[in-house]
Design an enzyme around this catalytic site. Structure first.
Site, short mmCIF file in Angstrom:
data_model
loop_
_atom_site.label_atom_id
_atom_site.label_comp_id
_atom_site.label_asym_id
_atom_site.label_seq_id
_atom_site.Cartn_x
_atom_site.Cartn_y
_atom_site.Cartn_z
N GLU A 108 0.82 -1.22 0.00
CA GLU A 108 0.00 0.00 0.00
C GLU A 108 0.85 1.27 0.00
O GLU A 108 0.32 2.37 -0.09
CB GLU A 108 -0.92 0.03 1.23
CG GLU A 108 -1.92 -1.11 1.35
CD GLU A 108 -1.36 -2.30 2.10
OE1 GLU A 108 -0.14 -2.33 2.38
OE2 GLU A 108 -2.13 -3.22 2.41
N LYS A 139 3.34 1.55 2.54
CA LYS A 139 3.66 1.76 3.97
C LYS A 139 5.08 2.23 4.19
O LYS A 139 5.32 3.08 5.04
CB LYS A 139 3.51 0.43 4.75
CG LYS A 139 2.12 -0.11 4.83
CD LYS A 139 2.12 -1.43 5.56
CE LYS A 139 2.83 -2.55 4.85
NZ LYS A 139 2.21 -3.04 3.62
N ASN A 160 9.74 -11.60 3.09
CA ASN A 160 8.67 -11.62 2.07
C ASN A 160 8.22 -10.19 1.74
O ASN A 160 7.70 -9.93 0.66
CB ASN A 160 7.46 -12.45 2.54
CG ASN A 160 6.99 -12.10 3.94
OD1 ASN A 160 7.66 -11.36 4.66
ND2 ASN A 160 5.85 -12.63 4.34
N GLY A 201 8.46 -6.14 0.88
CA GLY A 201 9.34 -5.33 0.04
C GLY A 201 8.89 -3.89 0.15
O GLY A 201 7.77 -3.57 -0.22
N HIS A 202 9.72 -3.05 0.71
CA HIS A 202 9.37 -1.64 0.86
C HIS A 202 10.27 -0.81 -0.03
O HIS A 202 11.50 -0.93 0.03
CB HIS A 202 9.54 -1.20 2.32
CG HIS A 202 8.55 -1.82 3.24
ND1 HIS A 202 8.70 -1.83 4.60
CD2 HIS A 202 7.40 -2.45 2.99
CE1 HIS A 202 7.67 -2.45 5.15
NE2 HIS A 202 6.87 -2.84 4.19
N ARG A 212 6.40 -25.57 17.97
CA ARG A 212 7.39 -25.45 19.06
C ARG A 212 8.72 -26.10 18.72
O ARG A 212 9.43 -26.61 19.56
CB ARG A 212 6.83 -25.98 20.40
CG ARG A 212 5.95 -24.97 21.03
CD ARG A 212 4.52 -25.30 21.26
NE ARG A 212 3.87 -26.21 20.39
CZ ARG A 212 2.98 -27.10 20.80
NH1 ARG A 212 2.72 -27.21 22.06
NH2 ARG A 212 2.37 -27.87 19.92
N ARG A 241 1.65 -7.07 -10.23
CA ARG A 241 0.57 -7.19 -9.25
C ARG A 241 -0.77 -7.21 -9.96
O ARG A 241 -0.95 -6.53 -10.97
CB ARG A 241 0.61 -6.02 -8.27
CG ARG A 241 1.88 -6.04 -7.45
CD ARG A 241 1.95 -4.86 -6.49
NE ARG A 241 3.22 -4.86 -5.80
CZ ARG A 241 3.95 -3.77 -5.55
NH1 ARG A 241 3.51 -2.58 -5.89
NH2 ARG A 241 5.10 -3.88 -4.92
N GLY A 253 2.75 11.02 -4.65
CA GLY A 253 4.01 10.82 -5.37
C GLY A 253 5.00 10.13 -4.45
O GLY A 253 4.72 9.89 -3.27
#
Ligand code: IMP
Length: 408
Positions: free
Chosen positions: A13, A15, A37, A39-40, A141, A283, A393
Site C-alpha cells: 500500500e 507503507k 517476504n 518489500g518496501h 514449538r 501485481r 508521489g
C-alpha cells in the site's frame, strides 16, 4: 506516544514510504511481523532503495530500528541488506536491534516453502522466502529463536546442516539481540512507530485464509510482535492505495475484468509501478474495494487512514470504487470469510468524476481539485474513518498531512 502503521489491503500500500515520512518524529521504529517476504520501496535523497527486513526508519541517521518478536529473520537476507545499506553510505552501526524472541529462517525452510507451494493443487503463490514454514515450526514449538542461539543444549540438538549454517552468523546476530519489552519500558517517553508488513487482508486470522501470509500483520500484531500490551498502543494508522492490488493467488473481488478492462489494468499497473519489490511479479490490480477497507478499519481499530497513489488517477475521466458485492442474487455489504463467496463476488461499483489535473503541485489538501476531495470524503464517510494523510508521489514532499499522526 506509540503509533502503529498497518497496510489496510493486501500489502504493497506504500507503507514503507509513509513510515519513512513519519519516522522523522519517532525515536524508535519497530517492525513487528513477517520477514523477507515484504518489500518496501523508499525514495530518499534522489536514491531508490528496496528493503525487505530492515525498518524504513533506517534512513534517518539518529533513529533506532528494531526487528520485533513477531518477525522471522533470514540471516542471509539480513546481512546482505545491511551490507547494501553500508555500501550505499547509510551507517547502520549500533542502530539495528533484533528481539531475542524473533524466530530464525533456515535455508531448508525456504526450499520446503517453495516445494510445498508448488505441490499445492491451488498454490498460494508464496514469495518463496520460507515464511510460512518458519511460522509453522514456531507453532509446532520446533522453531529457533534468537535467544536460543545461546542455549547450548538446543544448539547441540540441531541437525548438522542447520548448525553449520548458523555458526558464522551467531556472534553478529547476538550482538544485535535485545529484550524488546525491557528496551521499550526503559524508553517510556520515546515516540515509537510500529511498522506493519504485508496487510490486514493477508493476516493469518483476519485475512482471506488460506490465501494469506503466516504472521500477524493486523494491528493487534504490533502489541504481540512489539512486546508491549494492547493498551500501550495510542493510535493505529491504516495505509491504503486509491485502488486495489494483490500479488499471489486468492480473492480480489474488485479486480479489473481481464477481458473488458485490460487497458485500465495496464494503465494502473504501469503508472503505479505495480510490480512486486520482492519477486518482480506484476501485481493484480482492481478498483478500490471499500467493503474490504471498511472491514480492515473495524477489525484493526484504525483511527485514521493514509491514502497513497491518488495521483495514478490524475488523467482519468471517471473513477470507480466497489461499494458492495453481488454474490449470486444477493447484495452483500460486509466482507465475507468464505473464500467461495469472495471468489463468486462481483463488485458493485460507484462512479466518481475524475479531476483531470496533476495533483503533484498541491502542497495542501485545500489545493486539491474538488473532484479529488469528493472521492476522498466519500471514502471517509463510507469507512467512518478520517483520511488524515494523502500521498500523491514517491518523494517525501508529495505527502499531504491533514492532521499530524503524532496527535491523539
Ligand atoms: P508468504 O508470506 O511468502 O508465505 O506468501 C503468502 C502470500 O502473501 C502470497 O500471496 C504473497 O504474495 C503474499 N505476500 C507476502 N508478503 C507480501 C508483501 O509484503 N506484499 C504483498 N503481498 C505479500
Amino acid at each position: 506516544m506509540k503509533v502503529v502503521v498497518i497496510g489496510a489491503q493486501w500489502g504493497d500500500e506504500g507503507k514503507g514510504q509513509i513510515v519513512d515520512y513519519l519516522a522523522n518524529e519517532a525515536q524508535i521504529i519497530v517492525r513487528y511481523a513477517g520477514g523477507a517476504n515484504a518489500g518496501h520501496t523508499i525514495v530518499t535523497g534522489g536514491e531508490e532503495y528496496a528493503l525487505h527486513l530492515i525498518p524504513s526508519g533506517i534512513f534517518y541517521p539518529d533513529k533506532i530500528v528494531i526487528l520485533g518478536a513477531g518477525m522471522v529473520i533470514d540471516p542471509v537476507a539480513l546481512f546482505s541488506e545491511l551490507k547494501m545499506l553500508q555500501d550505499r553510505g547509510i551507517d547502520t552501526t549500533g542502530r539495528v536491534f533484533i528481539s531475542d524472541r524473533a524466530h530464525i529462517v533456515l535455508p531448508r525452510y525456504i526450499q520446503i516453502d517453495k516445494d510445498r507451494d508448488a505441490a499445492r493443487k491451488k498454490p498460494i503463490g508464496t514469495t518463496g522466502r520460507g515464511i510460512g514454514i518458519t511460522y509453522s515450526m514456531k507453532s509446532d514449538r520446533d522453531g529457533i529463536r534468537m535467544a536460543d542461539l545461546t542455549w547450548r543444549e538446543k544448539m547441540d540438538e540441531l541437525e548438522k546442516g542447520d548448525r553449520e549454517f548458523l555458526a558464522p552468523y551467531i556472534d553478529r546476530l547476538l550482538s544485535m539481540s535485545i529484550d524488546l519489552s525491557l528496551y521499550l519500558v526503559h524508553r517510556k517517553n520515546s515516540q515509537v512507530l510500529f511498522e506493519g508488513a504485508q496487510g490486514a487482508l493477508l493476516d493469518l486470522d483476519l485475512g482471506t485464509y488460506p490465501y494469506v501470509s503466516s504472521g500477524m500483520s493486523c494491528a493487534a500484531g504490533a502489541a504481540v510482535g512489539g512486546c508491549v500490551g494492547p493498551r500501550a498502543i495510542d493510535k493505529v494508522l491504516g495505509v491504503f492505495k486509491a485502488y486495489s492490488t494483490r500479488v499471489g493467488n486468492g480473492p480480489l473481488p474488485s479486480e479489473f475484468d481481464p477481458g473488458s478492462e485490460d487497458e485500465l489494468c495496464r494503465f494502473v499497473r504501469d503508472t503505479g509501478r505495480e510490480y512486486g519489490v520482492t519477486t518482480g511479479r506484476p501485481r493484480r490490480c482492481g478498483y478500490l474495494d471499500l467493503v474490504s477497507l471498511r472491514y480492515a478499519c473495524l477489525t484493526n481499530s484504525i483511527d485514521s487512514l493514509v491514502m497513497t497513489h491518488l495521483d495514478v488517477y490524475d488523467t482519468l475521466d471517471e473513477i470507480k470504487a466497489c461499494v458492495s458485492y453481488r454474490i449470486g442474487d444477493r447484495i452483500v455489504e460486509n466482507f465475507p470469510a468464505s473464500i467461495a463467496d469472495l471468489n463468486a463476488a462481483k463488485p458493485v461499483l460507484r462512479s466518481f468524476p475524475g479531476w483531470k489535473k496533476s495533483l503533484a503541485s498541491a502542497l495542501t489538501y485545500e489545493e486539491f481539485p474538488e473532484a479529488a476531495m469528493e472521492y476522498i470524503e466519500f471514502i471517509e464517510r463510507f469507512c467512518e474513518t478520517p483520511i488524515d494523510i494523502v500521498s500523491v508521489g514517491y518523494d517525501r514532499k508529495a505527502t499531504i498531512i491533514r492532521k499530524s499522526p503524532w496527535t491523539r
